[in-house]
Design a protein around this motif. Structure first.
Motif, mmCIF file in Angstrom:
data_model
loop_
_atom_site.group_PDB
_atom_site.id
_atom_site.type_symbol
_atom_site.label_atom_id
_atom_site.label_comp_id
_atom_site.label_asym_id
_atom_site.label_seq_id
_atom_site.Cartn_x
_atom_site.Cartn_y
_atom_site.Cartn_z
ATOM 1 N N ILE A 67 66.139 6.285 148.860
ATOM 2 C CA ILE A 67 65.847 5.162 147.971
ATOM 3 C C ILE A 67 65.135 4.156 148.866
ATOM 4 C CG2 ILE A 67 66.810 3.491 146.342
ATOM 5 C CD1 ILE A 67 67.404 6.472 145.700
ATOM 6 N N LYS A 72 62.587 1.253 150.243
ATOM 7 C CA LYS A 72 61.847 0.015 150.023
ATOM 8 C C LYS A 72 60.427 0.203 150.558
ATOM 9 C CE LYS A 72 63.649 -3.584 147.985
ATOM 10 N NZ LYS A 72 64.180 -4.801 148.592
ATOM 11 N N GLU A 109 57.383 -6.067 147.230
ATOM 12 C CA GLU A 109 58.343 -5.089 147.725
ATOM 13 C C GLU A 109 58.951 -4.394 146.526
ATOM 14 O OE1 GLU A 109 61.999 -6.486 149.547
ATOM 15 O OE2 GLU A 109 61.353 -8.560 149.253
ATOM 16 N N THR A 136 60.735 -0.328 145.090
ATOM 17 C CA THR A 136 61.580 0.774 145.537
ATOM 18 C C THR A 136 61.075 2.098 145.000
ATOM 19 O OG1 THR A 136 63.463 -0.727 145.549
ATOM 20 C CG2 THR A 136 63.948 1.619 145.654
ATOM 21 N N ASP A 143 61.660 1.078 140.122
ATOM 22 C CA ASP A 143 61.647 -0.137 139.300
ATOM 23 C C ASP A 143 61.041 0.151 137.924
ATOM 24 O OD1 ASP A 143 62.096 -2.008 141.849
ATOM 25 O OD2 ASP A 143 60.436 -0.642 142.266
#
Length: 598
Positions: free
Chosen positions: A218, A220, A234, A236, A547
């Motif tokens: 997961i 970033k 930023e 994910t 997201d």
RNA sequence: GGGACCGUAGUUCAACUGGUUAGAGCACCGCCCUGUCACGGCGGAAGUUGCGGGUUCGAAUCCCGUCGGUCCCGCCA
């Protein structure tokens, strides 16, 4: 401090002494009896305070305001039959307070009301600045919990298939190609910078070289580009990579993962295999590489019919290597007026904003075509029946035409198609139209900079090309398609991936094709080339925008609704006011000087 | 970098075509109210109409600039 939460309470608790903590959601002071809706993270419970419960307790209760933090002790009672609230899960119960502790008070008026029914109407600026209050309203918390569940489903699924979750560095190396990097000054080697990763791409490939076989994270990711409703600096990715797999294996494996998520989160069974479409078909039929297939209005090529009827704009378009294409709007004669498609109209404007010089149209009336004289006068009966056949237009339909440079025609008709679908409510909102786009070209020509650019990234492998010698390569690679695939849902790109290059010579040649010199290749990607020279297995993978997946599952309009502390459109955090100045001594330590005027 | 829309009380909104002292709900303060649940009643306080300039007898309203916010293009997978 507490021995129950609101949601846990039921009829079996009647008569019990419980301690609850939470916030005053609302108070209803009847002078005699005071009702408080106590809210905790799980739900609500009505608590009551009577004067007979004690004068000091009652007096204290009178001072309670919305969002006061309290701890209450008392006996759970059954409500009188005529005061049951069916809208509350604890609506048959109430707590008669014996003891009340105010744990924290609010200082002033709150910047916005926390009570749930006001949720829709709060300015996002305030919601971002006081994110903790926004969270307290519950809706956002639910979103974060859904996001958490999606991650949990993915983790369990991938774990079952032998994937290892590995964290890759956030302080890494700036690489050419792709988005602008976020840079981090490196104190211990002054003058040099780390870059935050745009994705873990190279590290996950190196994990495959390292024999990990199956990786996920997961992850970033950071890209210093302008923001949109579905783009944050930023964000994910659900990132994964597999060794010794074919494109087909990756696609079908990930399709199962997505189906599992939709099943477990939304209880939706996506039974059918996701349709596949080549990149070329997507561009030709929809004008975009992420088509929304929930509605029709496909682009049709009318170049052969209209290219030589003698209408100058059409003739020129075809002769200069461009095209003439159309979309058909069913019933468009009544739903779309001429004002809207002529200069100054909203639909014309959409075309123009996309770069189109103009927008021609044909209205089908019975067996007749109504259009401008310059077109109509040049059409014979055969032309007319060809047009009706190709565009599949019927009586009452409107055909919009774009002519000129193919890329611009595609782009403008794509935008018009989307605009009209939204405008005329043609989108079947309940549909989940997944679509794999395959066979991307390796490169796209950047005419301004006179060079090739990788369509995905320069680590995708070309289809059906084996390394023999550099000469053959150069010719073969430029025009080849890539072993690359995107997953599109309802017109939004959810993720993309590829089989990677696992041979050093191939990798070098692709990097040369996008314009790097051998020296640059060595400086920027030497570590990768070396790794590929030491027994790199064939491998490939994919990365999903977590997201965006969460946003679509929630039916939200923005990925900010899926992120606890998002940035605003200026990439600022309105809560902390980041980014901000740093002290002179911090800069001096890094040998950095700010040259802009304050 | 560009385009569109928006900015009025703590908050959500209103104020017609430029025209009295910028209004209302919720929140806040005071008083009343023992079964409400978006409780109710009476009263009160609360505004540099984002900021600066201009036009006008007169500006929340029109114009210019600026700041802030959202959406989009460019940019970015």
């Amino acid at each position: 401090m507490r021995n129950k939460i609101c949601e846990e309470l039921n009829n079996s608790d009647i008569g019990k002494l419980v301690n609850l903590c939470g916030w005053v959601d609302r108070r209803r002071d009847h002078g005699g009896v005071i009702f408080i809706d106590l809210r905790d993270h799980s739900g609500f419970l009505q608590i009551t305070i009577n004067p007979d419960d004690g004068a000091s307790l009652f007096k204290q209760a009178e001072t309670l305001r919305n969002e006061t933090v309290i701890r209450v002790s008392g006996i759970i009672h059954e409500r009188p039959k005529d005061s049951i609230n069916k809208n509350l899960s604890t609506g048959e119960l109430e707590l008669k307070v014996k003891d009340l502790h105010i744990l924290n008070q609010i200082k002033n008026n709150l910047p916005f009301p926390v009570s749930i029914h006001d949720y829709e109407n709060t300015k996002e600026e305030l919601r971002l600045k006081y994110r903790y209050l926004d969270l307290r309203r519950g809706k956002l918390l639910e979103n974060l919990k859904t996001r958490h569940k999606i991650i949990k489903v993915a983790r369990e699924y991938l774990d079952n298939y032998g994937f290892t979750e590995v964290e890759t560095p956030l302080l890494t190396k700036s690489t050419p190609e792709g988005a602008r990097d976020f840079l981090v000054p490196a104190r211990l080697s002054n003058g040099d910078f780390f870059a935050l990763p745009q994705s873990p791409q190279l590290f996950k490939q190196l994990l495959m070289v390292g024999g990990l076989d199956r990786y996920y994270q997961i992850a970033k990711c950071f890209r210093d580009e302008d923001l949109r409703a579905d783009r944050q600096p930023e964000f994910t990715q659900l990132d994964l990579e597999m060794s010794f797999v074919s494109e087909e294996e990756i696609i079908s494996f990930n399709e199962k993962l997505i189906k599992k998520i939709w099943k477990d989160i939304l209880n939706i069974n996506l039974k059918d295999a996701f349709p596949r479409m080549s990149w070329a078909d997507a561009i030709n039929n929809y004008g975009t590489d992420r088509p929304d297939t929930r509605y029709k209005m496909l682009l049709k090529d009318l170049g052969e019919v209209l290219g030589n009827i003698g209408f100058n704009i059409f003739t020129k378009a075809v002769k200069s290597g461009g095209c003439i294409k159309s979309i058909t709007i069913a019933g468009g004669n009544s739903s779309i007026s001429n004002v809207r498609i002529k200069p100054g109209g909203d639909i014309f404007q959409v075309a123009q904003d996309a770069g189109a010089g103009g927008l021609a149209f044909i209205r089908v009336k019975g067996h007749e075509l109504e259009t401008i004289g310059a077109i109509k006068d040049n059409l014979n009966q055969e032309n007319i029946s060809d047009i009706l056949r190709i565009t599949e237009a019927k009586d009452g339909d409107l055909i919009l035409l774009g002519a000129g440079d193919t890329k611009i025609v595609n782009q403008s008709l794509d935008r018009i198609r989307q605009y009209i679908a939204k405008n005329l409510n043609l989108i079947a909102k309940e549909k989940w139209n997944f679509l794999w786009i395959t066979d991307f070209p390796m490169f796209e020509r950047n005419e301004e900079e006179n060079r090739y650019e990788a369509l995905h990234h320069p680590f995708c492998s070309p289809k059906n090309i084996k390394f023999e010698n550099s000469e053959k390569f150069r010719k073969g690679i430029e025009g080849s398609t890539a072993n690359a695939y995107d997953l599109v849902l309802n017109g939004l790109e959810l993720g993309g991936g590829s089989l990677r290059i696992h041979e050093a010579e191939m990798q070098k040649e692709v990097l040369r094709t996008v314009g790097l010199t051998d020296q640059e290749i060595d400086e920027k990607f030497g570590f990768l080339i070396e790794a590929l020279e030491m027994g790199a297995p064939p491998h490939g993978g994919i990365a999903f925008g977590l997201d965006r997946i969460t946003m679509l599952i929630l039916g939200a309009d923005s990925i900010r609704e899926t992120i606890a502390f998002p940035k605003n459109q200026q990439a600022k955090c309105l809560l902390t006011q980041a980014p901000a100045n740093v002290s002179k001594s911090q800069l001096k330590e890094l040998d950095i000087e700010i040259t802009i005027d304050e």
